[in-house]
Write a protein that holds these residues in place. Structure first.
Motif, short mmCIF file in Angstrom:
data_model
loop_
_atom_site.label_atom_id
_atom_site.label_comp_id
_atom_site.label_asym_id
_atom_site.label_seq_id
_atom_site.Cartn_x
_atom_site.Cartn_y
_atom_site.Cartn_z
N LEU A 8 11.24 3.96 -3.25
CA LEU A 8 9.78 4.11 -3.26
C LEU A 8 9.37 5.53 -3.63
CD1 LEU A 8 8.75 2.09 -0.05
CD2 LEU A 8 9.04 1.29 -2.41
N ARG A 9 10.04 6.51 -3.04
CA ARG A 9 9.67 7.91 -3.33
C ARG A 9 9.93 8.24 -4.80
NH1 ARG A 9 8.28 10.07 1.41
NH2 ARG A 9 9.35 9.39 3.32
N TYR A 10 11.04 7.78 -5.33
CA TYR A 10 11.35 8.04 -6.74
C TYR A 10 10.32 7.38 -7.65
CZ TYR A 10 16.01 9.74 -5.37
OH TYR A 10 17.05 10.44 -4.83
N PHE A 11 10.00 6.13 -7.36
CA PHE A 11 9.04 5.41 -8.20
C PHE A 11 7.66 6.08 -8.14
CE2 PHE A 11 5.55 2.31 -8.31
CZ PHE A 11 5.61 1.97 -9.66
N VAL A 12 7.19 6.44 -6.95
CA VAL A 12 5.87 7.07 -6.82
C VAL A 12 5.82 8.37 -7.61
CG1 VAL A 12 4.30 8.22 -5.20
CG2 VAL A 12 5.27 5.98 -4.63
N PHE A 66 2.25 -2.23 -7.28
CA PHE A 66 3.36 -1.76 -6.44
C PHE A 66 3.16 -0.30 -6.05
CE2 PHE A 66 7.72 -0.28 -5.62
CZ PHE A 66 8.10 -1.24 -4.68
N LEU A 67 2.57 0.51 -6.94
CA LEU A 67 2.32 1.92 -6.63
C LEU A 67 1.38 2.04 -5.43
CD1 LEU A 67 2.43 4.96 -7.22
CD2 LEU A 67 0.55 4.62 -8.85
N ALA A 68 0.30 1.26 -5.42
CA ALA A 68 -0.66 1.34 -4.31
C ALA A 68 0.01 0.96 -2.99
CB ALA A 68 -1.85 0.42 -4.59
N GLU A 69 0.81 -0.13 -3.02
CA GLU A 69 1.47 -0.57 -1.79
C GLU A 69 2.56 0.40 -1.36
OE1 GLU A 69 0.53 -3.08 0.08
OE2 GLU A 69 -1.12 -3.52 -1.31
N ALA A 70 3.29 0.97 -2.33
CA ALA A 70 4.35 1.92 -2.00
C ALA A 70 3.78 3.17 -1.34
CB ALA A 70 5.13 2.29 -3.26
N LYS A 71 2.62 3.62 -1.80
CA LYS A 71 1.99 4.79 -1.19
C LYS A 71 1.59 4.50 0.26
CE LYS A 71 0.13 7.21 -5.23
NZ LYS A 71 -1.11 7.66 -5.92
N ALA A 75 3.14 6.48 3.39
CA ALA A 75 2.22 7.18 4.29
C ALA A 75 2.45 6.76 5.74
CB ALA A 75 0.78 6.91 3.88
N ARG A 76 2.69 5.44 5.95
CA ARG A 76 2.95 4.95 7.30
C ARG A 76 4.26 5.51 7.84
NH1 ARG A 76 0.24 0.46 9.14
NH2 ARG A 76 1.35 0.96 11.08
N VAL A 77 5.27 5.59 6.98
CA VAL A 77 6.56 6.14 7.40
C VAL A 77 6.40 7.61 7.79
CG1 VAL A 77 8.87 6.78 6.64
CG2 VAL A 77 7.97 4.52 6.10
N ASP A 78 5.68 8.37 6.97
CA ASP A 78 5.45 9.79 7.27
C ASP A 78 4.65 9.94 8.57
OD1 ASP A 78 6.83 10.50 5.01
OD2 ASP A 78 5.03 10.81 3.78
N GLN A 79 3.67 9.05 8.73
CA GLN A 79 2.86 9.09 9.95
C GLN A 79 3.71 8.79 11.17
OE1 GLN A 79 -0.21 6.10 10.10
NE2 GLN A 79 -1.34 7.15 11.71
#
Length: 306
Positions: A8-12, A66-71, A75-79
């Motif tokens: 996800l991080r690579y794709f974003v 997929f970009l919108a959902e990946a962000k 964000a939830r993981v970071d939170q």
């Protein structure tokens, strides 16, 4: 193969830059592994996310969604990671706090709860009113994290207590009692021959035995006419003329009709308010409220010494 956070991080990164070289530089990796990870992600999804040519990189419709959902996921993981770190530092979470019924009338209890809540706005205080002996059981069984208790006799070895403050014990009697009109502090000996209304011995606060000892030091053995487990009950019984009582000075704030508080002259006529925890509790939140209690006590001692 399943999707991992690095996918996800690579794709974003690529989707935001629309350039593999710049994205690789931002991520601190070389471009070939980045391209391989994006291809692997597309194979897992079974969908093309990026249109690639020699001149440009563009998002497909699937890629935009997929970009919108990946962000959102990142964000939830970071939170969640940030919240876990704050809980570890004692800045967030839940703290289960017990307190005896008259504790809210004690100034230092009010100050500690107020200052702790202000300093830890993301900590939920789950406050439970319980007699001291029930708090001890709840602490030992892990149903409470900390408790505001009266001094314990004896103190269970599994518990650690920090004294928050001390307050005078006072004689309590009907307002028309002859001693209610006398000036100055009363010696315990003045209560000899009076029937007493006391906290039940089984509550386990140590106050019952302390009153017995005060009476004996005053030269008499008290006649305990009635025991009660709740403060309003005791004061009501005193107002009803069943006897006198000995109670902490903070309870005078109740302004119970028909009852008068008189100071005691005896040196041992004081009681404490303690903060209790299990010795083996390593919680950062428990440590934080104990640190706050110790700071409050130091400041109170400074103010008292002038």
């Amino acid at each position: 193969m399943s999707i991992e956070l690095r996918h996800l991080r690579y794709f974003v990164a690529v989707a935001e830059d629309l350039h593999f070289g710049r994205a690789a530089e931002r991520l601190g990796i070389s471009q070939p592994p980045l391209s391989q990870q994006i291809l692997a992600l597309e194979r897992i999804l079974g969908a093309r996310l990026l249109e690639r040519t020699n001149r440009r990189v563009a998002l497909t419709d699937a890629g935009k969604l997929f970009l919108a959902e990946a962000k959102v996921v990142l964000a939830r993981v970071d939170q969640a990671a940030a919240m876990a770190e704050r809980v570890h530092r004692g800045e967030a979470g839940e703290l289960r706090v017990g307190f005896f019924g008259s504790a809210p009338f004690v100034t230092d209890f009010q100050r500690l709860i107020y200052t702790f809540r202000n300093a830890h706005p993301d900590v939920h205080l789950d406050l439970k009113e319980l007699p001291t002996f029930q708090q001890v059981d709840a602490l030992l069984e892990g149903r409470l994290d900390v408790g505001f208790v009266r001094p314990l006799e004896p103190t269970p070895q599994a518990l650690a207590l920090t004294e928050l403050c001390r307050e005078p014990l006072m004689a309590v009697m009907r307002s028309d009692h002859p001693l209610a009109r006398k000036r100055g502090a009363l010696p315990m000996s003045a209560l000899a021959g009076e029937p007493f209304v006391l906290y039940a011995r089984g509550i386990g606060t140590g106050l019952y035995q302390q009153v017995i000892d005060l009476c004996r030091n005053g030269g008499f053995a008290p006649h305990v006419r009635q025991e009660a487990s709740a403060t309003p009950t005791m004061m009501g019984l005193v107002a009803a003329g069943l006897g006198v009582s000995i109670l902490p000075a903070s309870l005078e704030r109740l302004k119970f009709d028909g009852v008068t508080f008189r100071p005691l002259a005896d040196e041992g006529a004081v009681t404490g308010v303690c903060l209790a925890r299990r010795y083996d509790d390593r919680s950062a939140l428990v440590r934080a409220i104990f640190n706050a209690a110790e700071r409050l006590k130091r400041n109170s001692d400074k103010d008292a010494s002038g």
